[in-house]
Motif scaffolding. Structure first.
Motif, short mmCIF file in Angstrom:
data_model
loop_
_atom_site.label_atom_id
_atom_site.label_comp_id
_atom_site.label_asym_id
_atom_site.label_seq_id
_atom_site.Cartn_x
_atom_site.Cartn_y
_atom_site.Cartn_z
N GLU A 1 0.28 17.50 -4.97
CA GLU A 1 -0.52 16.53 -5.71
C GLU A 1 -1.21 15.58 -4.73
OE1 GLU A 1 0.03 12.78 -8.76
OE2 GLU A 1 1.70 14.18 -8.50
N ILE B 1 -3.13 12.17 -3.92
CA ILE B 1 -3.31 10.80 -4.38
C ILE B 1 -4.62 10.30 -3.78
CG2 ILE B 1 -2.41 8.45 -4.32
CD1 ILE B 1 0.39 9.75 -3.86
N TRP C 1 -7.21 11.11 1.00
CA TRP C 1 -6.21 11.45 -0.01
C TRP C 1 -4.87 11.53 0.68
CZ3 TRP C 1 -11.09 13.33 0.02
CH2 TRP C 1 -11.82 13.24 -1.17
N HIS D 1 1.43 3.36 -4.63
CA HIS D 1 1.76 4.57 -5.39
C HIS D 1 3.19 5.03 -5.18
CE1 HIS D 1 -2.60 4.97 -5.84
NE2 HIS D 1 -2.30 5.68 -6.92
#
Length: 155
Positions: free
Chosen positions: A73, A75, A91, A153
């Protein structure tokens, strides 16, 4: 205006209370050889307007480290504008990587200046994992925003 894109790998620290560690690359070549502060960066590179930033980030990761970019994934860490005006998009992806496995890409430049001699240098002369606090001390100043956004995050 020049634009770059990159991937910031992170992994969880060895203790549950530790925040993430990030993988940074020390910029290669003679200008950064004796510098530590401000000489580390997200593995990244420039791209043209006809390429997406995401595609460029993945391509540059492989070019700079000699390894395929990890799956996982992503971010979105957004953009920053560096001192020279370059806009960098990044990212973060959670993945582990052994720095000893990298095979850095290279670039050529005239060195010493005005010598007429072209020399080849690694894009990144070393790669290392850093806890966020230490990473903030050594990363290119504008890129500290990526570390802050990653920390927001992380649980």
């Amino acid at each position: 205006m020049k634009r770059s894109a990159g991937l910031l790998l992170f992994r969880r620290g060895p203790h549950t209370d530790d925040g993430p560690e990030v993988l940074l690359g020390h910029m290669g070549g003679p200008f950064f050889a004796r510098r530590d502060t401000g000489a580390w960066s997200v593995p990244k590179g420039e791209y043209e307007p006809d390429e997406s930033a995401w595609a460029a980030a993945r391509r540059e990761f492989e070019e700079e480290l000699g390894l395929p970019p990890p799956d996982g994934e992503a971010i979105d860490l957004g953009e920053v504008r560096q001192t020279g005006g370059k806009i960098v998009t990044a990212w973060a992806i959670e993945a582990d990587l052994d720095p000893a496995t990298i095979t850095p890409g290279t670039f050529r430049m005239e060195w010493p200046p005005k010598s007429g001699r072209l020399q080849e240098f690694p894009e990144l002369d070393r790669v290392a994992w850093f806890p966020l606090d230490r990473a903030r001390e050594v990363i290119v100043k504008a890129q500290t925003a990526f570390l802050d956004r990653l920390a927001e995050h992380s649980p």
